[in-house]
Design an enzyme around this catalytic site. Structure first.
Site, PDB file in Angstrom:
ATOM      1  N   HIS A  96       4.788   7.594   1.915  1.00 42.44           N
ATOM      2  CA  HIS A  96       4.966   9.010   2.263  1.00 42.44           C
ATOM      3  C   HIS A  96       3.757   9.470   3.072  1.00 42.44           C
ATOM      4  O   HIS A  96       2.777   8.747   3.202  1.00 42.44           O
ATOM      5  CB  HIS A  96       5.072   9.842   0.979  1.00 42.44           C
ATOM      6  CG  HIS A  96       3.829   9.773   0.145  1.00 42.44           C
ATOM      7  ND1 HIS A  96       3.552   8.702  -0.681  1.00 42.44           N
ATOM      8  CD2 HIS A  96       2.759  10.599   0.049  1.00 42.44           C
ATOM      9  CE1 HIS A  96       2.380   8.881  -1.267  1.00 42.44           C
ATOM     10  NE2 HIS A  96       1.869  10.029  -0.831  1.00 42.44           N
ATOM     11  N   HIS A 131       1.395   6.221   3.733  1.00 38.07           N
ATOM     12  CA  HIS A 131       0.812   5.272   2.780  1.00 38.07           C
ATOM     13  C   HIS A 131       1.642   5.205   1.511  1.00 38.07           C
ATOM     14  O   HIS A 131       2.447   6.097   1.238  1.00 38.07           O
ATOM     15  CB  HIS A 131      -0.622   5.670   2.443  1.00 38.07           C
ATOM     16  CG  HIS A 131      -0.726   7.060   1.878  1.00 38.07           C
ATOM     17  ND1 HIS A 131      -0.778   8.179   2.692  1.00 38.07           N
ATOM     18  CD2 HIS A 131      -0.755   7.513   0.615  1.00 38.07           C
ATOM     19  CE1 HIS A 131      -0.847   9.263   1.941  1.00 38.07           C
ATOM     20  NE2 HIS A 131      -0.825   8.898   0.672  1.00 38.07           N
ATOM     21  N   ARG A 152      -3.529   1.123 -14.072  1.00 38.96           N
ATOM     22  CA  ARG A 152      -4.287   1.419 -12.853  1.00 38.96           C
ATOM     23  C   ARG A 152      -4.621   2.901 -12.865  1.00 38.96           C
ATOM     24  O   ARG A 152      -3.743   3.758 -12.929  1.00 38.96           O
ATOM     25  CB  ARG A 152      -3.398   1.104 -11.659  1.00 38.96           C
ATOM     26  CG  ARG A 152      -3.954   1.470 -10.294  1.00 38.96           C
ATOM     27  CD  ARG A 152      -2.800   1.434  -9.294  1.00 38.96           C
ATOM     28  NE  ARG A 152      -3.186   1.416  -7.905  1.00 38.96           N
ATOM     29  CZ  ARG A 152      -3.311   2.517  -7.177  1.00 38.96           C
ATOM     30  NH1 ARG A 152      -3.147   3.705  -7.711  1.00 38.96           N
ATOM     31  NH2 ARG A 152      -3.608   2.417  -5.892  1.00 38.96           N
ATOM     32  N   ASP A 192       1.079  12.849   3.373  1.00 37.86           N
ATOM     33  CA  ASP A 192       0.693  13.918   2.456  1.00 37.86           C
ATOM     34  C   ASP A 192       1.022  15.332   2.941  1.00 37.86           C
ATOM     35  O   ASP A 192       1.217  16.214   2.130  1.00 37.86           O
ATOM     36  CB  ASP A 192      -0.808  13.833   2.142  1.00 37.86           C
ATOM     37  CG  ASP A 192      -1.106  12.649   1.239  1.00 37.86           C
ATOM     38  OD1 ASP A 192      -0.167  12.179   0.562  1.00 37.86           O
ATOM     39  OD2 ASP A 192      -2.267  12.199   1.201  1.00 37.86           O
TER      40      ASP A 192
END
Ligand SMILES: *[C@@H]1O[C@H](CO)[C@@H](O)[C@H](O)[C@H]1NC(C)=O
Ligand SMILES: *[C@@H]1O[C@H](CO)[C@@H](O)[C@H](O)[C@H]1NC(C)=O
Ligand SMILES: *[C@@H]1O[C@H](CO)[C@@H](O)[C@H](O)[C@H]1NC(C)=O
Ligand SMILES: *[C@@H]1O[C@H](CO)[C@@H](O)[C@H](O)[C@H]1NC(C)=O
Length: 832
Positions: free
Chosen positions: A665, A737, A747, A667
């Site tokens: 996507h 990204h 994570r 931002d």
């Protein structure tokens, strides 16, 4: 004096009675569980939660209105003791106390808790205003084959979002389906007065005057009801928008004034609220008066001259000099007979409405004139005489200044543009090789080699100095005093320093130019200093195969990573933040996290170590500084949203997993990968300018961060997370990204979004700043002294990352038929 005298008996009974209703379930929590159910694809639960959220919100609204209206009815301000002085004041205050007690008692009784318990965040309110729950409901009902309800929900959502292409297609699709009837296309949120008014206009247009009259009269009745309700909802808490509430220091009468003026402004705002059709930004001008314009002519058509005269006279209350209406009135009077006509009075309720509205406006203009509290009059009919002369003059001067400013800004923009052109050309002409990401010797200090490179760079200090001095020159020439229409004059706490500079620097044209010339000069971009010795640039745009990208290591230490990891897990188990729910992006991972403010709150409550929460706060500020400095931004970065979030692989769901942890996507725009386009519009966070992710660990499998081309497929660079590593990049279409699937382990990262626009400075951040100040004392607030104070005063819409909106039925919709726009605007005046 015995208390029973102070508070009359009935009231005591009400307060004393323990007959409390069961506490309403807060609708924001219900909405949340609805959204979560949606991602679990648990359709019945979506319906249950969303329907109940809608119902409870409406119930709450009803209770608020009822309580406030009831208590307004029972308070009697007329019984004043004779004379002047303290007795009068006390007697007035007694009534105020009684009324406050009445409202509180009523709320506790009806809703099970005081009103403030149910306050939802602004973001959530916005979701409801945008009718988002119906978007979820539409899908859920469709999935369980309740077509009529799905259609009604889809229609309701579409009326509120007429530009929503997907829903338009859904509706087309529904229209073609068997078992769907026209009557299913209902607007479940229709406002009665608007509904009746539309029908009135429809029959009026079809020249069915008698029917039109019925609807317009009904519309008027409903309008006045809606007006009373809307006004009573204005009695809410004081909104400190515009200055720091911790520094708010108005005295008794000033603070009563501030609050009351805000309430009156809100009540005046009901004019716009009631005249705004769903899905439209702007209200219909002169909406209430237009009812009488339609009515006078419709009555004339039915030869009911008495009513025609009354409506014409009522219309003239709003616009006494309206020529057409004056002519109409003359004509009707001649037909009916002058004497009889003279006896007919305008409608009483409208007369009362206007008297009240004028008094309100008078007070509001007074407050504007004397205290500088701005008032924007929603009406077009307000007579000049209501506005104080001095204010009128001031407004005239302001308008002229504004015109001058915008002209000067226009000139300035041109100059800057030229300058940029020149500088860019020079740089390219010399085809100067520029190394990126060199460590600076320190802020403001350049070695000579560096100096000579930079001097031809549009990002160079001299260049920016030129721009700055231009700005200063313009501001000086104009003696811009843009405080005059911002905050109340007496609010000394309002930070005024550098306001004009900031206003200018956040001017969209200016930002646009800066952005464009930044893009153009990308090739010769030299990264700025990263400010901290322990931080090192390990990858630049060049090595990352893109533009406006950077990877730094060493932003935080191993110990700090461990401390922040413990913090998220403690916050998650304390039950605040997001509690290990399924990821909004994939069903194969769990998701939990916490925002800075929540962490600080939990720290304050002793549920997590306060020190760790403070560290978290410090770290976000450090990242902000690094990004601001590395990308050489000439105006400060503000926090738009930031959170610490962990994704944990769900063990039993990892075989043959194809999906991503976070799909590709961009931002600040909506990525349409097939079209290789990114659309910069709502609901994307268009105001976001820079993004950064700071990793806390690397001991998991998968979870690589990667950049792609606009097609969302071609990977241009991939980054493996590790403790203390930060990826920073501009938030635009140059940087699509995503995150690969986390297939084993957990994570964790702090994700941060920044904006150059101070109006989008996140509200939660300001609360966090205030909390830090409160907890650690003012001398410690300046984590990095400098431009802190200027940043704080701007309180504006904080934004929470929502889940992606649901999409509707997924089969291919047929391509026929066009939806009608919801409403005609009323016809202009009718001539005889
Ligand atoms: C005019 O309209 C009013 C209200 O609708 C009604 O009461 C009255 O009877 C009507 N008069 C005539 C002459 O039709
Ligand atoms: C956060 O920053 C302040 C100001 O520099 C400092 O005094 C404090 O010790 C820091 N706290 C943590 C936990 O890093
Ligand atoms: C940039 O592209 C090159 C060539 O395709 C590739 O080898 C390199 O790994 C990429 N850089 C990163 C950081 O992925
Ligand atoms: C504050 O901002 C100005 C420009 O916005 C900059 O020149 C100055 O160095 C900053 N001060 C600090 C201490 O960062």
């Amino acid at each position: 004096m015995a208390p029973s005298v102070l508070l009359p008996g009935g009231l005591l009974l009400l307060v004393g009675a323990q007959l409390l209703a069961a506490r309403l379930e807060p609708y924001d929590l219900l909405y949340d569980s609805g959204v979560q159910a949606y991602y679990r694809e648990d359709w019945p639960s979506v319906i249950l939660s969303m329907e109940k959220a809608l119902r409870n919100r409406e119930l709450l609204r009803r209770h608020r209105i009822t309580c406030r209206m009831q208590c307004a009815d029972t308070s009697d301000y007329s019984a004043q003791p004779p004379g002047r002085g303290p007795l009068q004041d006390l007697s007035l205050f007694q009534r105020v106390l009684e009324r406050a007690a009445c409202v509180r008692g009523c709320e506790r009784h009806n809703m099970g808790a005081p009103d403030t318990y149910f306050m939802a965040s602004e973001e959530l309110e916005l979701e409801f205003r945008k009718r988002s729950p119906y978007n979820y409901l539409q899908v859920a009902y469709f999935k369980i084959h309740k077509l009529d309800k799905a259609v009604a929900a889809a229609h309701t959502f579409f009326i509120g979002n007429p530009d929503h292409m997907e829903m338009r297609q859904n509706l087309e699709y529904y229209k073609m389906m068997a078992g769907v009837s026209d009557s299913d296309f209902r607007d479940l949120e229709a406002k009665p007065h608007m509904h009746q008014f539309r029908l009135g206009v429809r029959y009026y247009t079809d020249e069915e005057s008698a029917t039109a009259i019925t609807y317009f009269e009904k519309a008027l009745e409903e309008y006045l009801v809606a007006d009373v309700e809307c006004r009573s909802l204005c009695d809410g808490p004081y909104d400190y928008d515009g200055y720091n509430f911790l520094d708010y220091s108005a005295d008794l009468f000033q603070s009563i004034t501030d609050h009351y003026v805000q309430v009156m402004s809100c009540r005046q705002g009901c004019v716009s609220e009631l005249a705004t059709q769903p899905g439209k930004d702007k209200p219909t001008d002169d909406f209430l008066a237009s009812h009488f314009n339609y009515l006078q002519f419709a009555y004339y058509n039915t030869e009911n001259y008495t009513q025609a005269i009354q409506c014409a006279k009522t219309y003239l209350l709003f616009h006494p000099n309206d020529e057409v209406m004056t002519q109409n009135l003359a004509y009707y009077s001649a037909v009916l007979g002058e004497d009889a006509a003279a006896l007919i009075q305008p409608r009483e309720d409208i007369q009362a409405y206007i008297t009240r509205s004028l008094l309100e406006k008078e007070l509001l203009y007074f407050a504007y004139d004397v205290f500088g509290i701005p008032f924007v009059d929603p009406d077009t009919w307000t007579p000049e005489s209501v506005i104080p002369k001095r204010l009128k003059e001031k407004q005239k001067v302001e308008r002229e200044t504004a015109a001058r400013i915008s002209e000067e800004i226009g000139n300035l923009m041109k100059e800057i543009e030229n300058l940029v052109e020149e500088k860019t050309k020079e740089t390219f002409d010399l085809s100067n090789p520029v190394r990126e990401g060199q460590r600076d010797t320190g802020p403001g200090v350049h070695d000579s080699e560096h100096e000579s490179e930079v001097s031809l760079d549009p990002e160079a200090p001299e260049f920016r100095a030129t721009v700055d001095s231009l700005i200063v020159a313009v501001n000086h020439a104009l003696k811009v005093d843009d405080d005059s229409n911002s905050a109340p004059e007496h609010a000394v706490s309002f930070t005024r320093t550098k306001r004009s500079h900031k206003t200018f620097a956040s001017h969209p044209d200016f930002l646009d130019i800066v952005r464009r010339h930044r893009e153009r000069s990308d090739k010769c971009f030299t990264g700025g200093p990263v400010l901290f010795d322990e931080v090192s640039v390990v990858m630049t745009s060049k090595t990352l195969n893109g533009s406006q990208r950077v990877v730094t290591d060493g932003v935080i230490s191993e110990d700090e990573c461990r401390e922040l990891l413990r913090l998220t897990n403690a916050a998650a188990s304390a039950g605040d933040g997001y509690r290990g729910t399924t990821s909004p992006h994939t069903p194969n991972e769990k998701f939990h996290g916490v925002t800075v403010y929540k962490a600080l709150k939990l720290g304050q409550e002793g549920k997590v170590p306060l020190r760790s929460a403070h560290l978290y706060y410090n770290v976000t500020e450090k990242v902000r500084r690094v990004v601001e400095s590395y990308f050489r931004l000439d105006s400060p970065l503000y926090f738009s949203y930031s959170h610490l979030v962990c994704r944990t692989a769900i063990e039993e769901k990892q075989d043959d997993r194809q999906d991503l942890s976070h799909p590709v996507h961009v931002d600040n725009c909506i990525l349409k990968a097939e079209a290789m386009m990114c659309v910069k519009e709502h609901p994307a966070y268009t105001f976001r300018d820079y993004s950064a992710i700071l990793y806390l660990n690397g001991d998991f499998e998968g979870g690589h961060f990667y950049f792609t081309e606009l097609d969302a497929k071609t990977i241009t660079a991939e980054i493996k997370p590790q403790c203390g590593r930060m990826v920073g990049f501009s938030s635009g279409s140059e940087n699509p990204h995503g995150v690969k699937a986390v297939t084993k382990g957990q994570r964790c990262a702090v994700a941060l979004w920044f904006t150059l626009d101070p109006r989008h400075n996140e509200r939660e951040r300001i609360q966090a700043d205030d909390l830090i100040k409160m907890l650690f004392g003012p001398e410690e607030t300046n984590v990095f002294p400098g431009n802190e104070s200027a940043r704080k005063s701007e309180t504006r819409d904080g934004v929470v990352t929502p889940p992606e909106p649901p999409t509707g039925p997924d089969s291919d919709p047929p391509k026929k038929g066009v939806l009608q726009p919801p409403l005609d605007s009323p016809k202009t005046k009718t001539e005889l």
